[in-house]
Design a protein around this motif. Structure first.
Motif, PDB file in Angstrom:
ATOM      1  N   GLN A 190       1.241   9.688  13.547  1.00  0.00           N
ATOM      2  CA  GLN A 190       0.772   8.342  13.873  1.00  0.00           C
ATOM      3  C   GLN A 190      -0.071   8.351  15.154  1.00  0.00           C
ATOM      4  OE1 GLN A 190       1.075   5.628  11.998  1.00  0.00           O
ATOM      5  NE2 GLN A 190       2.116   6.847  10.460  1.00  0.00           N
TER       6      GLN A 190
ATOM      7  N   ASN B 180       5.852   8.449   3.540  1.00  0.00           N
ATOM      8  CA  ASN B 180       5.502   9.290   4.684  1.00  0.00           C
ATOM      9  C   ASN B 180       4.989  10.618   4.151  1.00  0.00           C
ATOM     10  OD1 ASN B 180       6.330   7.479   6.669  1.00  0.00           O
ATOM     11  ND2 ASN B 180       8.450   8.138   6.485  1.00  0.00           N
ATOM     12  N   ILE B 181       3.827  11.009   4.626  1.00  0.00           N
ATOM     13  CA  ILE B 181       3.233  12.273   4.188  1.00  0.00           C
ATOM     14  C   ILE B 181       3.533  13.309   5.254  1.00  0.00           C
ATOM     15  CG2 ILE B 181       1.100  13.450   3.579  1.00  0.00           C
ATOM     16  CD1 ILE B 181       0.062  10.689   2.681  1.00  0.00           C
TER      17      ILE B 181
ATOM     18  N   LYS C 102       0.506   3.982   1.640  1.00  0.00           N
ATOM     19  CA  LYS C 102       0.734   4.523   2.981  1.00  0.00           C
ATOM     20  C   LYS C 102       1.785   3.735   3.754  1.00  0.00           C
ATOM     21  CE  LYS C 102      -2.794   2.294   5.794  1.00  0.00           C
ATOM     22  NZ  LYS C 102      -3.905   2.576   6.690  1.00  0.00           N
ATOM     23  N   ASP C 103       2.073   2.474   3.338  1.00  0.00           N
ATOM     24  CA  ASP C 103       3.129   1.700   3.977  1.00  0.00           C
ATOM     25  C   ASP C 103       4.508   2.066   3.428  1.00  0.00           C
ATOM     26  OD1 ASP C 103       1.253   0.360   5.490  1.00  0.00           O
ATOM     27  OD2 ASP C 103       1.080  -1.294   4.054  1.00  0.00           O
TER      28      ASP C 103
ATOM     29  N   ARG D 270       0.846  -1.179   0.000  1.00  0.00           N
ATOM     30  CA  ARG D 270       0.000   0.000   0.000  1.00  0.00           C
ATOM     31  C   ARG D 270       0.890   1.240   0.000  1.00  0.00           C
ATOM     32  NH1 ARG D 270      -3.639  -1.176   5.114  1.00  0.00           N
ATOM     33  NH2 ARG D 270      -1.548  -1.281   5.940  1.00  0.00           N
TER      34      ARG D 270
END
Length: 90
Positions: free
Chosen positions: A44, A38-39, A34-35, A32
């Motif tokens: 987190q 890093n935005i 998102k894995d 994925r």
């Protein structure tokens, strides 16, 4: 010799079909976005808080005279898993 040549062509065709079938199967290792990325600005951990403003003595609201203060405090505590319905808040 034609039978040897046709057997060789048949073997090559079967090998090509097998390679095509194996390549079309999913590898099963999907990733994925998102894995992998890093935005910036995304955390987190989730931050929760309640503000307190201080000023002149006797000029602020209390839990007794402003119902919104009590309601907002109850809602925040319930989102955190603390049930205070029916309890006396001081």
């Amino acid at each position: 010799m034609p039978s040897v040549h046709s057997a060789r062509v048949f073997q090559m065709a079967c090998a090509a079909l097998l390679a095509l079938a194996l390549s079309s199967m999913s590898a099963g290792a999907t990733s994925r976005i998102k894995d992998l990325a890093n935005i910036e600005g995304v955390r987190q951990n989730q931050l929760i808080g309640y503000g307190l403003v201080v000023g002149l003595n006797g000029t602020g609201d209390t839990l007794n005279n402003i119902p919104f203060t009590k309601q907002s405090l109850q809602a925040m505590l319930e989102r955190m898993g603390v049930n205070i319905r029916g309890a006396t808040i001081r």
